[in-house]
Design a protein around this motif. Structure first.
Motif, mmCIF file in Angstrom:
data_model
loop_
_atom_site.group_PDB
_atom_site.id
_atom_site.type_symbol
_atom_site.label_atom_id
_atom_site.label_comp_id
_atom_site.label_asym_id
_atom_site.label_seq_id
_atom_site.Cartn_x
_atom_site.Cartn_y
_atom_site.Cartn_z
ATOM 1 N N GLU A 3 0.873 -1.173 0.000
ATOM 2 C CA GLU A 3 0.000 0.000 0.000
ATOM 3 C C GLU A 3 0.909 1.222 0.000
ATOM 4 O O GLU A 3 1.851 1.289 0.789
ATOM 5 C CB GLU A 3 -0.881 0.028 1.256
ATOM 6 C CG GLU A 3 -1.604 -1.271 1.572
ATOM 7 C CD GLU A 3 -2.663 -1.632 0.554
ATOM 8 O OE1 GLU A 3 -3.293 -0.713 -0.009
ATOM 9 O OE2 GLU A 3 -2.862 -2.839 0.319
ATOM 10 N N SER A 62 -3.467 0.195 -3.687
ATOM 11 C CA SER A 62 -3.055 -1.150 -3.273
ATOM 12 C C SER A 62 -2.302 -1.744 -4.458
ATOM 13 O O SER A 62 -2.913 -2.276 -5.387
ATOM 14 C CB SER A 62 -4.264 -2.013 -2.921
ATOM 15 O OG SER A 62 -4.944 -1.474 -1.810
ATOM 16 N N ASP A 97 5.830 -0.159 1.070
ATOM 17 C CA ASP A 97 4.592 -0.377 1.814
ATOM 18 C C ASP A 97 4.389 0.700 2.878
ATOM 19 O O ASP A 97 5.290 0.979 3.675
ATOM 20 C CB ASP A 97 4.597 -1.765 2.467
ATOM 21 C CG ASP A 97 3.245 -2.105 3.068
ATOM 22 O OD1 ASP A 97 2.225 -1.913 2.384
ATOM 23 O OD2 ASP A 97 3.215 -2.537 4.237
#
Length: 193
Positions: A10, A31, A67
């Motif tokens: 993400e 995502s 992420d």
């Protein structure tokens, strides 16, 4: 033969200059799904192109750096960059815009560098990165091939221009991972049974 390994993260960004005001003027996230496609014309001791478990080390750490990070272009507005660095301990500065196209190129260059510096000890032969697919949404992705990754017409950059925040580097199993890559210091794959 090709094999594919999927990674997910993400991440947030702004893509300046795109057609959508929402994307070019508002911080937003996706995502992401990153597919690494590796190729070889022979199989290793386990009769595989490349053991997927070997991608769970440095390769995974570099991809996982994205992420929950804010990724920005180092040529963006200085106040915006300062705010990203002030309000997020996980940030990545890129010498290119953080579009799906450039994500696929950056990740290609990072993973390609790691693989080229890896000593293969399990019978792996002529393993190389074929392409990287960066899925930004369910319906849109960019696929980078070797000729794209190193094409200056798509944005010339050097790995040395990428900056990972201190927090990201601290979370790697080897905090010197990126510096080792930049210095051309390789690693040896673990021997598999």
């Amino acid at each position: 033969m090709l094999i594919r390994k999927l990674f997910k993260f993400e991440s947030a960004h702004i893509v300046r200059g795109c057609s959508s005001r929402r994307c070019s003027r508002s911080l937003h996230g996706h995502s992401y799904r990153i597919e690494l496609l590796l190729e070889a014309h022979a199989l290793d001791n386990g009769q595989m192109v490349y053991d997927f478990g070997l991608l769970k080390g440095d390769v995974r750490d570099l991809i996982d750096a994205f992420d929950h990070a804010v990724t920005f272009w180092d040529g963006d507005d200085a106040d915006y960059i300062a705010s990203c660095q002030r309000f997020s301990e996980r940030w990545i500065s890129l010498p290119v815009s953080p579009s799906a196209e450039q994500f696929s190129r950056v990740i290609f260059r990072l993973v390609d560098g790691l693989l080229q510096l890896t000593e293969m000890v399990n019978g792996e032969q002529d393993v190389r990165l074929h392409s990287v697919i960066a899925h930004e949404t369910e319906t849109g992705y960019a696929q980078c091939f070797r000729e794209d990754a190193y094409n200056p017409r798509m944005g010339d950059f050097r790995l040395e221009q990428i900056r990972f925040s201190a927090r990201i580097c601290e979370e790697w199993r080897n905090p010197g991972l990126f510096q080792r890559l930049l210095a051309g210091q390789g690693s040896v794959n673990p021997r598999l049974c």
